[in-house]
Design an enzyme around this catalytic site. Structure first.
Site, PDB file in Angstrom:
ATOM      1  N   TRP A  94      29.799  26.202  44.956  1.00  0.00           N
ATOM      2  CA  TRP A  94      29.473  27.212  43.953  1.00  0.00           C
ATOM      3  C   TRP A  94      29.895  26.577  42.644  1.00  0.00           C
ATOM      4  O   TRP A  94      31.079  26.342  42.399  1.00  0.00           O
ATOM      5  CB  TRP A  94      30.286  28.476  44.223  1.00  0.00           C
ATOM      6  CG  TRP A  94      29.845  29.657  43.421  1.00  0.00           C
ATOM      7  CD1 TRP A  94      28.896  30.571  43.763  1.00  0.00           C
ATOM      8  CD2 TRP A  94      30.340  30.066  42.130  1.00  0.00           C
ATOM      9  NE1 TRP A  94      28.768  31.512  42.767  1.00  0.00           N
ATOM     10  CE2 TRP A  94      29.632  31.222  41.755  1.00  0.00           C
ATOM     11  CE3 TRP A  94      31.292  29.550  41.249  1.00  0.00           C
ATOM     12  CZ2 TRP A  94      29.851  31.882  40.558  1.00  0.00           C
ATOM     13  CZ3 TRP A  94      31.504  30.204  40.051  1.00  0.00           C
ATOM     14  CH2 TRP A  94      30.800  31.362  39.719  1.00  0.00           C
TER      15      TRP A  94
ATOM     16  N   LYS B 217      26.469  47.226  41.741  1.00  0.00           N
ATOM     17  CA  LYS B 217      25.679  46.829  42.910  1.00  0.00           C
ATOM     18  C   LYS B 217      24.255  46.494  42.495  1.00  0.00           C
ATOM     19  O   LYS B 217      23.684  45.497  42.903  1.00  0.00           O
ATOM     20  CB  LYS B 217      25.691  47.982  43.915  1.00  0.00           C
ATOM     21  CG  LYS B 217      25.863  47.694  45.334  1.00  0.00           C
ATOM     22  CD  LYS B 217      27.186  47.258  45.882  1.00  0.00           C
ATOM     23  CE  LYS B 217      28.024  46.304  45.129  1.00  0.00           C
ATOM     24  NZ  LYS B 217      29.348  46.123  45.606  1.00  0.00           N
TER      25      LYS B 217
ATOM     26  N   ARG C  82      30.896  31.402  50.589  1.00  0.00           N
ATOM     27  CA  ARG C  82      31.770  30.943  49.514  1.00  0.00           C
ATOM     28  C   ARG C  82      31.016  30.209  48.405  1.00  0.00           C
ATOM     29  O   ARG C  82      31.601  29.797  47.404  1.00  0.00           O
ATOM     30  CB  ARG C  82      32.851  30.021  50.077  1.00  0.00           C
ATOM     31  CG  ARG C  82      33.663  30.631  51.194  1.00  0.00           C
ATOM     32  CD  ARG C  82      34.677  29.645  51.705  1.00  0.00           C
ATOM     33  NE  ARG C  82      35.670  29.365  50.701  1.00  0.00           N
ATOM     34  CZ  ARG C  82      36.767  30.063  50.505  1.00  0.00           C
ATOM     35  NH1 ARG C  82      37.028  31.098  51.281  1.00  0.00           N
ATOM     36  NH2 ARG C  82      37.608  29.748  49.556  1.00  0.00           N
TER      37      ARG C  82
ATOM     38  N   LYS D 171      31.275  34.994  47.406  1.00  0.00           N
ATOM     39  CA  LYS D 171      32.020  36.060  48.084  1.00  0.00           C
ATOM     40  C   LYS D 171      33.490  36.085  47.694  1.00  0.00           C
ATOM     41  O   LYS D 171      34.078  37.136  47.556  1.00  0.00           O
ATOM     42  CB  LYS D 171      31.864  35.887  49.600  1.00  0.00           C
ATOM     43  CG  LYS D 171      32.402  37.039  50.397  1.00  0.00           C
ATOM     44  CD  LYS D 171      31.535  38.273  50.242  1.00  0.00           C
ATOM     45  CE  LYS D 171      32.146  39.496  50.862  1.00  0.00           C
ATOM     46  NZ  LYS D 171      31.580  40.724  50.293  1.00  0.00           N
TER      47      LYS D 171
ATOM     48  N   CYS E 262      33.277  27.805  46.968  1.00  0.00           N
ATOM     49  CA  CYS E 262      33.151  26.498  47.588  1.00  0.00           C
ATOM     50  C   CYS E 262      33.838  26.530  48.952  1.00  0.00           C
ATOM     51  O   CYS E 262      34.940  27.057  49.086  1.00  0.00           O
ATOM     52  CB  CYS E 262      33.757  25.367  46.779  1.00  0.00           C
ATOM     53  SG  CYS E 262      32.955  25.150  45.204  1.00  0.00           S
TER      54      CYS E 262
ATOM     55  N   ASN F 182      37.745  22.284  46.341  1.00  0.00           N
ATOM     56  CA  ASN F 182      37.518  23.682  45.996  1.00  0.00           C
ATOM     57  C   ASN F 182      38.588  24.059  44.975  1.00  0.00           C
ATOM     58  O   ASN F 182      39.769  23.880  45.247  1.00  0.00           O
ATOM     59  CB  ASN F 182      37.637  24.528  47.274  1.00  0.00           C
ATOM     60  CG  ASN F 182      37.718  26.024  47.017  1.00  0.00           C
ATOM     61  OD1 ASN F 182      38.281  26.752  47.804  1.00  0.00           O
ATOM     62  ND2 ASN F 182      37.164  26.493  45.938  1.00  0.00           N
ATOM     63  N   GLY F 183      38.163  24.527  43.806  1.00  0.00           N
ATOM     64  CA  GLY F 183      39.132  24.890  42.771  1.00  0.00           C
ATOM     65  C   GLY F 183      38.690  24.334  41.435  1.00  0.00           C
ATOM     66  O   GLY F 183      37.549  23.901  41.275  1.00  0.00           O
TER      67      GLY F 183
ATOM     68  N   HIS G 296      27.987  60.686  22.612  1.00  0.00           N
ATOM     69  CA  HIS G 296      28.751  59.940  21.599  1.00  0.00           C
ATOM     70  C   HIS G 296      28.115  58.585  21.297  1.00  0.00           C
ATOM     71  O   HIS G 296      28.806  57.650  20.918  1.00  0.00           O
ATOM     72  CB  HIS G 296      30.206  59.777  22.050  1.00  0.00           C
ATOM     73  CG  HIS G 296      30.919  61.084  22.192  1.00  0.00           C
ATOM     74  ND1 HIS G 296      31.245  61.874  21.105  1.00  0.00           N
ATOM     75  CD2 HIS G 296      31.297  61.781  23.289  1.00  0.00           C
ATOM     76  CE1 HIS G 296      31.824  62.981  21.522  1.00  0.00           C
ATOM     77  NE2 HIS G 296      31.860  62.954  22.853  1.00  0.00           N
TER      78      HIS G 296
ATOM     79  N   GLU H  20      30.296  51.726  40.288  1.00  0.00           N
ATOM     80  CA  GLU H  20      30.074  50.885  41.458  1.00  0.00           C
ATOM     81  C   GLU H  20      28.565  50.744  41.725  1.00  0.00           C
ATOM     82  O   GLU H  20      28.066  49.664  42.039  1.00  0.00           O
ATOM     83  CB  GLU H  20      30.818  51.473  42.673  1.00  0.00           C
ATOM     84  CG  GLU H  20      30.594  50.774  43.994  1.00  0.00           C
ATOM     85  CD  GLU H  20      30.883  49.272  43.985  1.00  0.00           C
ATOM     86  OE1 GLU H  20      31.485  48.757  43.025  1.00  0.00           O
ATOM     87  OE2 GLU H  20      30.455  48.603  44.942  1.00  0.00           O
TER      88      GLU H  20
ATOM     89  N   GLU I  63      24.071  43.230  40.278  1.00  0.00           N
ATOM     90  CA  GLU I  63      24.426  41.950  40.900  1.00  0.00           C
ATOM     91  C   GLU I  63      23.368  41.430  41.871  1.00  0.00           C
ATOM     92  O   GLU I  63      23.289  40.228  42.095  1.00  0.00           O
ATOM     93  CB  GLU I  63      25.801  42.002  41.569  1.00  0.00           C
ATOM     94  CG  GLU I  63      25.869  42.781  42.855  1.00  0.00           C
ATOM     95  CD  GLU I  63      27.249  42.727  43.507  1.00  0.00           C
ATOM     96  OE1 GLU I  63      27.791  41.638  43.678  1.00  0.00           O
ATOM     97  OE2 GLU I  63      27.766  43.811  43.841  1.00  0.00           O
TER      98      GLU I  63
HETATM   99  C1  F6R Z   1      30.726  42.984  44.131  1.00  0.00           C
HETATM  100  C2  F6R Z   1      31.806  42.210  44.683  1.00  0.00           C
HETATM  101  C3  F6R Z   1      32.822  41.671  43.742  1.00  0.00           C
HETATM  102  C4  F6R Z   1      34.206  41.684  44.414  1.00  0.00           C
HETATM  103  C5  F6R Z   1      35.234  41.008  43.500  1.00  0.00           C
HETATM  104  C6  F6R Z   1      36.615  41.048  44.112  1.00  0.00           C
HETATM  105  O1  F6R Z   1      29.903  43.470  45.144  1.00  0.00           O
HETATM  106  O2  F6R Z   1      31.870  41.983  45.859  1.00  0.00           O
HETATM  107  O3  F6R Z   1      32.849  42.366  42.545  1.00  0.00           O
HETATM  108  O4  F6R Z   1      34.567  43.000  44.670  1.00  0.00           O
HETATM  109  O5  F6R Z   1      34.859  39.686  43.282  1.00  0.00           O
HETATM  110  O6  F6R Z   1      36.629  40.463  45.367  1.00  0.00           O
HETATM  111  P1  F6R Z   1      37.786  40.743  46.392  1.00  0.00           P
HETATM  112  O7  F6R Z   1      37.672  42.146  46.834  1.00  0.00           O
HETATM  113  O8  F6R Z   1      37.546  39.769  47.513  1.00  0.00           O
HETATM  114  O9  F6R Z   1      39.071  40.487  45.670  1.00  0.00           O
END
Ligand code: F6R
Length: 569
Positions: free
Chosen positions: A72, A450, A27, A564, A2, A98-99, A469, A446, A453
């Protein structure tokens, strides 16, 4: 999660706030809205979807006192009703939040708040409205009754604004007679900004800002310089994600250069006797932390990575000879922040590895190792991840008393894309697995995150030695297995795992710098020092996710159900 924006001044505040919201869209982007005062009455315009919808709706509107929000969803579904700003039942106050207010149900009952108060934010707003006194007193008193996290901006029908925060970020700037308020310094205008600390408040009336502490006493605050990132408007590609992956090489170079020029490692405070390192993070940053732990172990420092959401409730024995490194692109992630506060309370050595200069995590840890990845707008982290891995790698060299690589170290690092035929092939499978051993297993995790998501494919990563296993049961002609192999010592082991997959009808694609996998489809990487290979090998995996996402017609910059910065638990 947010984004909040506010404006008081003589320009068109609606336009200013919508501009700010567009910047804060990373956000959250499921709904948005603005509230403004006109002839002593508060008007609200809200819409589901992105800020561009709001821009169209408000294009002929103008006001000098405006608040706005891009959401969000946490409590309450995505619809116009639950979008912010909310109007109090009396119609005298509007608020953006926000929160999360955890005790909102209890408050609703205790204070007999109107049944229209559906969401936690509305309960908070009506609680504020029920309080007595000036607007600042109302906000301060109500905030003492709430449990949870908040950054709030409250607008009174007389044009006064009051803001306050606990955990979620909030900043202000003043340019002559205009006041800007935002959840991120990036959305402010001017040269300097004020950062509210937890349980600090401000009232803005007649363009004058007065700061208060939680007891309602006036306080003075020092402004800080805004370091705006010029990369923000530099989009040469169709999506932020593509442009950000392609920036990797530059930002790795920039980070190395800065570390050398500014002696950044020399300024890091280490425990007197460094016995071990704990790295704490979430999501992609956790994967970077896993990689970092391996780098540290390779130079003889015991290290372990923890998920922040587990660490904060775990039973880890914390001690003064451990360096606690909190890794976070945004420096705002709720679980990482909570873990950092836990370590800080015990006065233990801590370090923030972050990409955002003004972030909360840096304020908590004080001891900071910055990455210089530049602003990352796409929700899926790419260049920031590579920079985190790079930073931890360089830090491990420092701990081993080795010198940093020469500045042109990454110059020869060729970008490996995924050929479109392979992309289509992967996208056609019902089951996608990523496998690897050692450092490559972390890259596989990772890669899998990616892909899921942004393309919403159900996939997972597995250490290739673990296949036999249990997971081999899932391998058949509906499965594609993407194997990452960059470490010489595990090459032959991985090869036998891949034969087992092939024998069961699974399709195998190998991502490697080695020539040993001729029997399989291959993505060929450029050759580097093995410890650097995780940065080389993750690039085609990021491209794979991006291309499949685009093939399915989704927007990679704004995946569903993600934001984000995850500022809620
Ligand atoms: C995936 C992604 C998230 C962030 C996670 C932590 O692409 O971006 O998994 O890595 O939410 O975010 P930060 O690094 O901002 O603490």
């Amino acid at each position: 999660m947010c984004g909040i924006c506010g404006y008081i001044g003589s320009s068109n505040g609606v336009k200013e706030v919508v501009r700010g919201l567009k910047i804060l869209e990373y956000r959250g982007y499921d709904s948005c809205g603005v509230a403004f005062v006109e002839n002593g009455k508060i008007d609200i315009v809200k819409t589901v979807g992105e800020v561009d919808n709001l821009k169209k709706l408000t294009k002929n509107m103008s006001a000098n006192v405006v608040i706005g929000h891009t959401r969000w969803a946490t409590h309450g579904g995505v619809n116009e009703r639950n979008a912010h700003p909310h109007l109090s039942t009396s119609g005298k106050l509007a608020m953006v939040h926000n929160g999360i207010i955890e005790n909102y149900k209890e408050l609703k009952e205790e204070f007999n708040l109107n049944s229209l108060s559906n969401t936690d934010s509305e309960v908070f707003l009506n609680l504020i409205d029920c309080e007595k006194g000036t607007l600042i007193n109302k906000v301060i008193n109500a905030s003492k009754k709430v449990q949870g996290t908040f950054a709030v901006l409250v607008l009174g029908s007389d044009g006064e604004m009051v803001l306050g925060k606990c955990e979620s970020p909030l900043y202000l700037s003043k340019v002559e007679n205009e006041v800007y308020i935002a959840s991120d310094v990036l959305a402010l205008k001017g040269e300097n900004y004020f950062a509210l600390n937890d349980h600090e408040f401000a009232s803005v009336k007649n363009r004058k800002i007065i700061f208060y502490n939680k007891n309602g006493e006036k306080i003075t605050k020092k402004s800080e310089k805004i370091e705006k990132n010029s990369d923000f408007s530099k989009i040469f590609y169709k999506t932020h994600m593509e442009s950000e992956i392609l920036e990797t090489k530059d930002v790795l170079n920039k980070t190395l250069k800065k570390y050398k020029e500014e002696n950044i490692f020399q300024n890091i405070k280490l425990p007197k006797k460094l016995n071990s390192i704990s790295l704490i993070a979430c999501g992609t940053a956790y994967h970077a932390s896993l990689m970092g732990a391996e780098f540290f172990k390779k130079v003889g420092v015991d290290a372990r990575a923890y998920l922040a959401s587990e660490f904060r409730y775990g039973r880890e024995l914390l001690n003064k000879n451990t360096l606690y490194i909190f890794v976070s692109q945004s420096g705002e992630t709720a679980d990482t922040i909570a873990s950092a506060k836990m370590v800080k309370e015990r006065n233990l050595p801590m370090l923030a590895l972050t990409n955002m200069e003004n972030c909360l995590l840096n304020r908590i840890c004080e001891n900071v190792l910055p990455t210089f990845a530049g602003r990352e707008i796409a929700v899926a982290s790419t260049k920031a991840y590579s920079c985190q891995v790079w930073s931890l790698y360089l830090f491990s060299l420092i701990l081993a008393n080795k010198s940093l690589p020469k500045e042109d170290f990454v110059k020869n690092f060729a970008f490996v894309n995924y050929d479109d035929k392979l992309v289509k092939e992967v996208a056609s499978y019902k089951k996608v697995f990523f496998v690897g051993r050692d450092l490559d297993y972390i890259t596989a995790m990772e890669a899998s995150l990616k892909l899921k998501e942004i393309s919403y494919i159900n996939c997972f990563a597995i250490a290739s030695g673990e296949l036999k296993h249990g997971t081999l049961a899932l391998i058949d002609s509906d499965a594609v297995v993407i194997a990452i192999c960059t470490q010489e010592k595990i090459k032959s082991k991985l090869k036998s795992n891949l034969e087992e997959i092939k024998a069961r009808g699974g399709k195998v694609i190998v991502v490697s710098q080695f020539d040993d996998f001729k029997d399989f489809s291959c993505v060929k990487l450029s050759k580097f020092d093995e410890l650097f290979m995780p940065i080389v090998s993750v690039i085609p995996m990021q491209f794979l996710a991006l291309k499949i996402c685009e093939l399915f017609g989704y927007n990679p910059d704004k995946p569903r159900n993600l934001a984000k910065s995850v500022t809620v638990e």
